[in-house]
Write a protein that holds these residues in place. Sequence first.
Motif, PDB file in Angstrom:
ATOM      1  N   PHE A  48       6.664 -10.432  -5.307  1.00  0.00           N
ATOM      2  CA  PHE A  48       5.674  -9.903  -4.349  1.00  0.00           C
ATOM      3  C   PHE A  48       4.307  -9.772  -5.028  1.00  0.00           C
ATOM      4  O   PHE A  48       3.277 -10.209  -4.501  1.00  0.00           O
ATOM      5  CB  PHE A  48       6.179  -8.545  -3.835  1.00  0.00           C
ATOM      6  N   VAL A  49       4.317  -9.206  -6.223  1.00  0.00           N
ATOM      7  CA  VAL A  49       3.064  -9.029  -6.970  1.00  0.00           C
ATOM      8  C   VAL A  49       2.490 -10.391  -7.358  1.00  0.00           C
ATOM      9  O   VAL A  49       1.282 -10.635  -7.242  1.00  0.00           O
ATOM     10  CB  VAL A  49       3.313  -8.139  -8.220  1.00  0.00           C
ATOM     11  N   GLU A  50       3.360 -11.296  -7.773  1.00  0.00           N
ATOM     12  CA  GLU A  50       2.907 -12.623  -8.202  1.00  0.00           C
ATOM     13  C   GLU A  50       2.217 -13.373  -7.065  1.00  0.00           C
ATOM     14  O   GLU A  50       1.182 -14.018  -7.250  1.00  0.00           O
ATOM     15  CB  GLU A  50       4.092 -13.434  -8.713  1.00  0.00           C
ATOM     16  N   SER A  51       2.800 -13.258  -5.876  1.00  0.00           N
ATOM     17  CA  SER A  51       2.234 -13.952  -4.727  1.00  0.00           C
ATOM     18  C   SER A  51       0.800 -13.459  -4.440  1.00  0.00           C
ATOM     19  O   SER A  51      -0.115 -14.255  -4.212  1.00  0.00           O
ATOM     20  CB  SER A  51       3.171 -13.722  -3.529  1.00  0.00           C
ATOM     21  N   ALA A  52       0.610 -12.149  -4.503  1.00  0.00           N
ATOM     22  CA  ALA A  52      -0.733 -11.597  -4.272  1.00  0.00           C
ATOM     23  C   ALA A  52      -1.677 -11.966  -5.419  1.00  0.00           C
ATOM     24  O   ALA A  52      -2.849 -12.292  -5.199  1.00  0.00           O
ATOM     25  CB  ALA A  52      -0.646 -10.080  -4.132  1.00  0.00           C
ATOM     26  N   TYR A  53      -1.145 -11.937  -6.631  1.00  0.00           N
ATOM     27  CA  TYR A  53      -1.942 -12.255  -7.826  1.00  0.00           C
ATOM     28  C   TYR A  53      -2.489 -13.674  -7.729  1.00  0.00           C
ATOM     29  O   TYR A  53      -3.652 -13.937  -8.047  1.00  0.00           O
ATOM     30  CB  TYR A  53      -1.054 -12.109  -9.063  1.00  0.00           C
ATOM     31  N   LYS A  54      -1.629 -14.587  -7.251  1.00  0.00           N
ATOM     32  CA  LYS A  54      -2.056 -15.988  -7.124  1.00  0.00           C
ATOM     33  C   LYS A  54      -3.172 -16.146  -6.105  1.00  0.00           C
ATOM     34  O   LYS A  54      -3.935 -17.099  -6.154  1.00  0.00           O
ATOM     35  CB  LYS A  54      -0.862 -16.854  -6.690  1.00  0.00           C
ATOM     36  N   LYS A  55      -3.255 -15.206  -5.175  1.00  0.00           N
ATOM     37  CA  LYS A  55      -4.336 -15.275  -4.184  1.00  0.00           C
ATOM     38  C   LYS A  55      -5.587 -14.536  -4.648  1.00  0.00           C
ATOM     39  O   LYS A  55      -6.532 -14.376  -3.885  1.00  0.00           O
ATOM     40  CB  LYS A  55      -3.837 -14.705  -2.857  1.00  0.00           C
ATOM     41  N   GLY A  56      -5.565 -14.063  -5.882  1.00  0.00           N
ATOM     42  CA  GLY A  56      -6.784 -13.473  -6.452  1.00  0.00           C
ATOM     43  C   GLY A  56      -6.783 -11.958  -6.536  1.00  0.00           C
ATOM     44  O   GLY A  56      -7.721 -11.362  -7.055  1.00  0.00           O
ATOM     45  N   ILE A  57      -5.745 -11.332  -6.015  1.00  0.00           N
ATOM     46  CA  ILE A  57      -5.699  -9.865  -6.099  1.00  0.00           C
ATOM     47  C   ILE A  57      -5.352  -9.461  -7.530  1.00  0.00           C
ATOM     48  O   ILE A  57      -4.450 -10.037  -8.138  1.00  0.00           O
ATOM     49  CB  ILE A  57      -4.691  -9.302  -5.082  1.00  0.00           C
ATOM     50  N   ARG A  58      -6.107  -8.529  -8.064  1.00  0.00           N
ATOM     51  CA  ARG A  58      -5.889  -8.120  -9.450  1.00  0.00           C
ATOM     52  C   ARG A  58      -5.485  -6.651  -9.567  1.00  0.00           C
ATOM     53  O   ARG A  58      -4.995  -6.224 -10.601  1.00  0.00           O
ATOM     54  CB  ARG A  58      -7.173  -8.347 -10.272  1.00  0.00           C
ATOM     55  N   THR A  59      -5.737  -5.879  -8.530  1.00  0.00           N
ATOM     56  CA  THR A  59      -5.484  -4.446  -8.644  1.00  0.00           C
ATOM     57  C   THR A  59      -4.326  -4.031  -7.747  1.00  0.00           C
ATOM     58  O   THR A  59      -4.283  -4.388  -6.563  1.00  0.00           O
ATOM     59  CB  THR A  59      -6.751  -3.645  -8.277  1.00  0.00           C
ATOM     60  N   PHE A  60      -3.408  -3.303  -8.331  1.00  0.00           N
ATOM     61  CA  PHE A  60      -2.208  -2.866  -7.623  1.00  0.00           C
ATOM     62  C   PHE A  60      -2.063  -1.364  -7.821  1.00  0.00           C
ATOM     63  O   PHE A  60      -2.337  -0.855  -8.909  1.00  0.00           O
ATOM     64  CB  PHE A  60      -0.974  -3.584  -8.190  1.00  0.00           C
ATOM     65  N   ILE A  61      -1.637  -0.687  -6.761  1.00  0.00           N
ATOM     66  CA  ILE A  61      -1.346   0.746  -6.911  1.00  0.00           C
ATOM     67  C   ILE A  61       0.142   0.949  -6.678  1.00  0.00           C
ATOM     68  O   ILE A  61       0.694   0.477  -5.687  1.00  0.00           O
ATOM     69  CB  ILE A  61      -2.221   1.636  -6.000  1.00  0.00           C
ATOM     70  N   LEU A  62       0.786   1.609  -7.622  1.00  0.00           N
ATOM     71  CA  LEU A  62       2.247   1.723  -7.607  1.00  0.00           C
ATOM     72  C   LEU A  62       2.718   3.092  -7.132  1.00  0.00           C
ATOM     73  O   LEU A  62       2.221   4.129  -7.596  1.00  0.00           O
ATOM     74  CB  LEU A  62       2.789   1.502  -9.025  1.00  0.00           C
ATOM     75  N   PHE A  63       3.700   3.054  -6.230  1.00  0.00           N
ATOM     76  CA  PHE A  63       4.356   4.270  -5.747  1.00  0.00           C
ATOM     77  C   PHE A  63       5.831   4.192  -6.094  1.00  0.00           C
ATOM     78  O   PHE A  63       6.476   3.178  -5.808  1.00  0.00           O
ATOM     79  CB  PHE A  63       4.217   4.386  -4.227  1.00  0.00           C
ATOM     80  N   GLY A  64       6.367   5.243  -6.669  1.00  0.00           N
ATOM     81  CA  GLY A  64       7.786   5.246  -7.046  1.00  0.00           C
ATOM     82  C   GLY A  64       8.639   5.899  -5.970  1.00  0.00           C
ATOM     83  O   GLY A  64       8.208   6.836  -5.307  1.00  0.00           O
ATOM     84  N   VAL A  65       9.838   5.370  -5.810  1.00  0.00           N
ATOM     85  CA  VAL A  65      10.794   5.938  -4.860  1.00  0.00           C
ATOM     86  C   VAL A  65      12.106   6.133  -5.616  1.00  0.00           C
ATOM     87  O   VAL A  65      12.581   5.199  -6.262  1.00  0.00           O
ATOM     88  CB  VAL A  65      11.056   4.965  -3.681  1.00  0.00           C
TER      89      VAL A  65
END
Length: 321
Positions: A48-65
């Motif tokens: 999921f992160v890789e797919s967004a990263y490939k589209k240029g997104i660099r910043t992710f905010i993580l929530f734990g469950v």
Amino acid sequence: MRHLVEENRLHVRDLVLPVFVNSGNNIQKKISSMPGVSQWSVDASLKFVESAYKKGIRTFILFGVVDEKDKDSKGSAAWSATGPVPRALELYKKHFPESLLMADACFCEYTDHGHCGETADTSTKALDWHRDIGATLKNIAKAALVYAEAGADIIAPSAAMDGMVGAIREALDASKFSDRAICSYAVKYASAFYGPFRDAAGSAPLPGTDRRNYQMQPSNRREALREALLDVNEGADMLLVKPGLPYLDILREVRNTVEIPVGAYQVSGEYAMIKAAAANGWLSEDAVFAESLLGLKRAGATFIISYWAERAAELIQEGRI
Ligand code: PBG
């Protein structure tokens, strides 16, 4: 010509994508109140992160469950070094060294009462939930150090309690993490727009209780400025205004008041409303999201947290926003 003279533009680097990570393995659990959003086990979240990263997104905010059995009245799973957030931070930093990782730091996903801190009153009937602020500040400092150690670039305390920014800054500076930034959810309203998030994160407060003794009253404007300035003084590097669309006036005013960057959070309920209307054929999803994100930018957002960030990145790439 319209594009040439346009005053505001969205850039893919403005966007922050939320990621919900749980403690299982090989899991993608779809969130029914947020179509298109899932909770992932850390291993499965990578694609999921890789797919967004490939589209240029660099910043992710993580929530734990975490599982119900791992919750307690303090929310101690929040500072477990083997919890989903620290594990995800380590994994993403390894695979995407150029990523910028924000760790949402809160307790509601980890407490058995679902409130954002340790309670001084364990009575489940308490309508007005009583915080143990001293204990909560110690706990948030512990969690921040665990996230920093695991690779978080930015710690984002989201409980909106006074003193958190200062407690985290002090703990980071006393360790080897003075280079890590703090993004404070300084201006966070007690909003009904967070409903779907609480499904996604398993973080609803005990029935009969709410978060009004630590989140802001929606009718207040000047209080937002006070909250923002308090956190600037405690050492915040950037602030958030939350929710987004119903609070554009606040966003503009906070932006005009502080000198540090101000982000906007397009929250779960805003996302769900547009998705639901689009699913019924009542609104055009792409156009309404694009307009909403531009509205946040125009109102002063330096960056925007959005569950729709990946699709927005595609449209930006295609020159359609
Ligand atoms: C609390 C937290 C919340 C959100 C982000 N961090 C929910 C709350 O205060 O109940 C909401 C985000 C959203 O609705 O998208 N730790």
